[in-house]
Design a protein around this motif. Structure first.
Motif, PDB file in Angstrom:
ATOM      1  N   ASN A   4     -54.270 -67.407 -56.985  1.00 30.29           N
ATOM      2  CA  ASN A   4     -53.401 -67.544 -55.829  1.00 30.29           C
ATOM      3  C   ASN A   4     -52.893 -68.972 -55.709  1.00 30.29           C
ATOM      4  O   ASN A   4     -53.334 -69.878 -56.402  1.00 30.29           O
ATOM      5  CB  ASN A   4     -54.154 -67.148 -54.556  1.00 30.29           C
ATOM      6  CG  ASN A   4     -54.623 -65.707 -54.593  1.00 30.29           C
ATOM      7  OD1 ASN A   4     -53.940 -64.845 -55.112  1.00 30.29           O
ATOM      8  ND2 ASN A   4     -55.809 -65.454 -54.067  1.00 30.29           N
ATOM      9  N   VAL A 169     -47.826 -62.931 -43.884  1.00 26.26           N
ATOM     10  CA  VAL A 169     -47.423 -62.764 -45.277  1.00 26.26           C
ATOM     11  C   VAL A 169     -48.339 -63.589 -46.191  1.00 26.26           C
ATOM     12  O   VAL A 169     -48.777 -63.121 -47.250  1.00 26.26           O
ATOM     13  CB  VAL A 169     -45.953 -63.175 -45.470  1.00 26.26           C
ATOM     14  CG1 VAL A 169     -45.589 -63.250 -46.956  1.00 26.26           C
ATOM     15  CG2 VAL A 169     -45.027 -62.200 -44.752  1.00 26.26           C
ATOM     16  N   ASP A 172     -51.921 -61.687 -46.125  1.00 31.40           N
ATOM     17  CA  ASP A 172     -51.962 -60.302 -46.619  1.00 31.40           C
ATOM     18  C   ASP A 172     -51.421 -60.165 -48.035  1.00 31.40           C
ATOM     19  O   ASP A 172     -51.956 -59.399 -48.842  1.00 31.40           O
ATOM     20  CB  ASP A 172     -51.171 -59.401 -45.670  1.00 31.40           C
ATOM     21  CG  ASP A 172     -51.181 -57.943 -46.099  1.00 31.40           C
ATOM     22  OD1 ASP A 172     -52.273 -57.446 -46.444  1.00 31.40           O
ATOM     23  OD2 ASP A 172     -50.116 -57.306 -46.100  1.00 31.40           O
ATOM     24  N   VAL A 173     -50.376 -60.921 -48.361  1.00 33.28           N
ATOM     25  CA  VAL A 173     -49.698 -60.748 -49.651  1.00 33.28           C
ATOM     26  C   VAL A 173     -50.149 -61.774 -50.680  1.00 33.28           C
ATOM     27  O   VAL A 173     -50.377 -61.440 -51.851  1.00 33.28           O
ATOM     28  CB  VAL A 173     -48.170 -60.817 -49.472  1.00 33.28           C
ATOM     29  CG1 VAL A 173     -47.448 -60.646 -50.811  1.00 33.28           C
ATOM     30  CG2 VAL A 173     -47.696 -59.765 -48.476  1.00 33.28           C
ATOM     31  N   PHE A 174     -50.313 -63.040 -50.270  1.00 34.18           N
ATOM     32  CA  PHE A 174     -50.574 -64.112 -51.225  1.00 34.18           C
ATOM     33  C   PHE A 174     -52.022 -64.582 -51.277  1.00 34.18           C
ATOM     34  O   PHE A 174     -52.344 -65.527 -52.010  1.00 34.18           O
ATOM     35  CB  PHE A 174     -49.654 -65.308 -50.940  1.00 34.18           C
ATOM     36  CG  PHE A 174     -48.192 -64.996 -51.125  1.00 34.18           C
ATOM     37  CD1 PHE A 174     -47.763 -64.250 -52.215  1.00 34.18           C
ATOM     38  CD2 PHE A 174     -47.246 -65.442 -50.221  1.00 34.18           C
ATOM     39  CE1 PHE A 174     -46.409 -63.964 -52.406  1.00 34.18           C
ATOM     40  CE2 PHE A 174     -45.898 -65.169 -50.395  1.00 34.18           C
ATOM     41  CZ  PHE A 174     -45.474 -64.422 -51.492  1.00 34.18           C
ATOM     42  N   MET A 233     -47.642 -57.247 -55.082  1.00 31.79           N
ATOM     43  CA  MET A 233     -47.199 -58.076 -53.962  1.00 31.79           C
ATOM     44  C   MET A 233     -45.894 -57.548 -53.378  1.00 31.79           C
ATOM     45  O   MET A 233     -45.717 -57.510 -52.153  1.00 31.79           O
ATOM     46  CB  MET A 233     -47.023 -59.525 -54.425  1.00 31.79           C
ATOM     47  CG  MET A 233     -48.309 -60.240 -54.778  1.00 31.79           C
ATOM     48  SD  MET A 233     -47.982 -61.913 -55.415  1.00 31.79           S
ATOM     49  CE  MET A 233     -49.651 -62.476 -55.735  1.00 31.79           C
ATOM     50  N   GLU A 235     -44.877 -54.506 -53.380  1.00 29.48           N
ATOM     51  CA  GLU A 235     -45.196 -53.288 -52.631  1.00 29.48           C
ATOM     52  C   GLU A 235     -45.797 -53.618 -51.270  1.00 29.48           C
ATOM     53  O   GLU A 235     -45.450 -52.997 -50.259  1.00 29.48           O
ATOM     54  CB  GLU A 235     -46.167 -52.422 -53.444  1.00 29.48           C
ATOM     55  CG  GLU A 235     -46.459 -51.074 -52.802  1.00 29.48           C
ATOM     56  CD  GLU A 235     -47.336 -50.192 -53.674  1.00 29.48           C
ATOM     57  OE1 GLU A 235     -47.677 -49.076 -53.215  1.00 29.48           O
ATOM     58  OE2 GLU A 235     -47.685 -50.606 -54.800  1.00 29.48           O
ATOM     59  N   LYS A 236     -46.684 -54.606 -51.213  1.00 28.26           N
ATOM     60  CA  LYS A 236     -47.277 -55.019 -49.937  1.00 28.26           C
ATOM     61  C   LYS A 236     -46.220 -55.562 -48.988  1.00 28.26           C
ATOM     62  O   LYS A 236     -46.263 -55.305 -47.773  1.00 28.26           O
ATOM     63  CB  LYS A 236     -48.352 -56.084 -50.170  1.00 28.26           C
ATOM     64  CG  LYS A 236     -49.717 -55.537 -50.501  1.00 28.26           C
ATOM     65  CD  LYS A 236     -50.768 -56.641 -50.433  1.00 28.26           C
ATOM     66  CE  LYS A 236     -52.162 -56.066 -50.565  1.00 28.26           C
ATOM     67  NZ  LYS A 236     -53.200 -57.104 -50.419  1.00 28.26           N
ATOM     68  N   LEU A 237     -45.291 -56.338 -49.516  1.00 26.29           N
ATOM     69  CA  LEU A 237     -44.221 -56.878 -48.678  1.00 26.29           C
ATOM     70  C   LEU A 237     -43.410 -55.765 -48.033  1.00 26.29           C
ATOM     71  O   LEU A 237     -43.071 -55.832 -46.844  1.00 26.29           O
ATOM     72  CB  LEU A 237     -43.298 -57.776 -49.510  1.00 26.29           C
ATOM     73  CG  LEU A 237     -43.789 -59.175 -49.836  1.00 26.29           C
ATOM     74  CD1 LEU A 237     -42.909 -59.820 -50.899  1.00 26.29           C
ATOM     75  CD2 LEU A 237     -43.817 -60.047 -48.586  1.00 26.29           C
ATOM     76  N   HIS A 241     -44.784 -55.327 -44.327  1.00 20.97           N
ATOM     77  CA  HIS A 241     -44.018 -56.338 -43.597  1.00 20.97           C
ATOM     78  C   HIS A 241     -42.531 -56.022 -43.519  1.00 20.97           C
ATOM     79  O   HIS A 241     -41.774 -56.797 -42.916  1.00 20.97           O
ATOM     80  CB  HIS A 241     -44.236 -57.711 -44.244  1.00 20.97           C
ATOM     81  CG  HIS A 241     -45.680 -58.088 -44.363  1.00 20.97           C
ATOM     82  ND1 HIS A 241     -46.361 -58.741 -43.361  1.00 20.97           N
ATOM     83  CD2 HIS A 241     -46.582 -57.852 -45.351  1.00 20.97           C
ATOM     84  CE1 HIS A 241     -47.624 -58.918 -43.734  1.00 20.97           C
ATOM     85  NE2 HIS A 241     -47.776 -58.379 -44.929  1.00 20.97           N
ATOM     86  N   THR A 245     -37.544 -57.467 -51.743  1.00 22.34           N
ATOM     87  CA  THR A 245     -37.279 -58.546 -52.687  1.00 22.34           C
ATOM     88  C   THR A 245     -36.064 -58.200 -53.553  1.00 22.34           C
ATOM     89  O   THR A 245     -35.597 -57.067 -53.575  1.00 22.34           O
ATOM     90  CB  THR A 245     -38.478 -58.778 -53.619  1.00 22.34           C
ATOM     91  OG1 THR A 245     -38.621 -57.658 -54.499  1.00 22.34           O
ATOM     92  CG2 THR A 245     -39.757 -58.968 -52.830  1.00 22.34           C
ATOM     93  N   GLU A 261     -38.759 -65.016 -46.168  1.00 24.27           N
ATOM     94  CA  GLU A 261     -39.911 -64.697 -45.320  1.00 24.27           C
ATOM     95  C   GLU A 261     -39.451 -64.680 -43.859  1.00 24.27           C
ATOM     96  O   GLU A 261     -38.320 -65.096 -43.551  1.00 24.27           O
ATOM     97  CB  GLU A 261     -41.046 -65.691 -45.587  1.00 24.27           C
ATOM     98  CG  GLU A 261     -40.716 -67.155 -45.372  1.00 24.27           C
ATOM     99  CD  GLU A 261     -40.798 -67.558 -43.918  1.00 24.27           C
ATOM    100  OE1 GLU A 261     -41.585 -66.961 -43.173  1.00 24.27           O
ATOM    101  OE2 GLU A 261     -40.054 -68.471 -43.525  1.00 24.27           O
TER     102      GLU A 261
END
Length: 319
Positions: A4, A169, A172-174, A233, A235-237, A241, A245, A261
């Motif tokens: 990360n 973000v 949860d994502v990064f 990532m 998919e999570k975005l 959220h 992308t 963002e």
């Protein structure tokens, strides 16, 4: 273990030769890659970093000679900070004075000593004295010895109207976690990541929006180990959220997707692979102009249009 943190930071500069001189001669960073803006091949794209060009140590620039100055504001990166050993703080303070680098007095943030400064285009930068950084390898360039060398990014500070959605973000994502708050600034850390592991969110409700230009950061890129990690990532975005992308873009040294963002800052997700040694040996990084395959047939015309990079003749006091 997930990798990360920050992959790279990309900013906008003015004169290309001045930019190259400052980052290699004054800051002592390695020119890891010399290529062009894939969307504007009459413009250089410089990548500066450490010896290996590792993720978390790469600051890149698009230098446009006549670019108008940017304006710091909401929805923008406020400051980009590098890591140095605690013992190097005096060296850098003296060097900035000797080289007439615009800087401020050292201050304390989150228990660390910080030396803010600016590059010739007014980009807001800082050196953060980090305990233990002297045990990490440092690139020797521009008269900066290994013991005083910059050790990659400490992190970035984002200026936002509201910070909560951006923080969500990051966590949860990064893979960051919220670790501290000081005044209006909330710190997020990417686990035990050392290089490029910190993002500070400065919530300044009601401030003017930023204006892109010389001295401003174009985007922040976050690490994805490979295509599969990047896809997860993305998919999570979307699912968590509501953020979409771009399609994946091949940047030769990494593969990227981009999105805005919630606070308005342009974010990128860049893969660690294939890395900067994919098209030239590790000991020769940055030595030749590298072009993507689709631009190679136009090399002669591109080289003719690019700015002159003849060395600046000023000497360096390497004391």
């Amino acid at each position: 273990m997930a990798r990360n943190g920050i992959h790279h930071v990309t900013a906008i500069a003015g004169d290309a030769r001045r930019n190259l001189d400052f980052y290699t001669r004054i800051l002592g960073l390695r020119l890891v890659k010399k290529t062009v803006n894939f969307d504007d091949p009459g413009t250089y794209h410089f990548y500066y970093g450490d010896e290996a060009g590792q993720p978390g140590a790469i600051l890149t620039f698009f230098p446009w000679a006549h670019v108008a100055p940017g304006r710091i504001g909401v929805g923008e990166t406020q400051e980009t900070a590098f890591r140095i050993p605690e013992s190097a703080l005096g060296f850098w303070t003296e060097r900035f004075v000797a080289q007439a680098v615009s800087h401020e007095a050292p201050r304390t943030r989150f228990g660390e000593t910080v030396l803010p400064f600016r590059d010739p285009d007014g980009m807001r930068l800082a050196l953060v004295a980090v305990r233990g950084a002297e045990n990490e390898a440092g690139w020797t360039g521009g008269g900066v010895s290994a013991e005083n060398a910059i050790r990659g990014f400490h992190g970035v500070t984002l200026m936002l109207d509201k910070a909560a959605a951006t923080g969500a973000v990051l966590t949860d994502v990064f893979g960051f976690e919220q670790v501290a708050t000081e005044g209006g600034v909330t710190r997020f850390r990417a686990g035990d990541t050392t290089v490029g592991g910190i993002v500070d969110l400065n919530e300044v409700g009601g401030f003017l929006p930023g204006r892109p230009g010389g001295g401003s950061v174009h985007h922040i890129a976050f690490r994805a180990e490979d295509d599969a990690a990047q896809s997860a990532m993305v998919e999570k975005l979307a699912k968590g959220h509501g953020l979409r992308t771009t399609e994946q873009k091949d940047r030769d040294y990494f593969r990227s997707v981009y999105f805005r963002e919630p606070g308005g800052v342009l974010f990128e997700i860049a893969t660690d692979v294939p890395g900067f040694a994919v098209d030239e040996p590790a000991d020769a990084l940055g030595g030749a102009l590298k072009l993507p395959r689709f631009l190679e047939p136009h090399r002669a015309r591109i080289e003719e249009a690019l700015p002159d990079l003849s060395p600046v003749t000023a000497s360096v006091d390497a004391a």
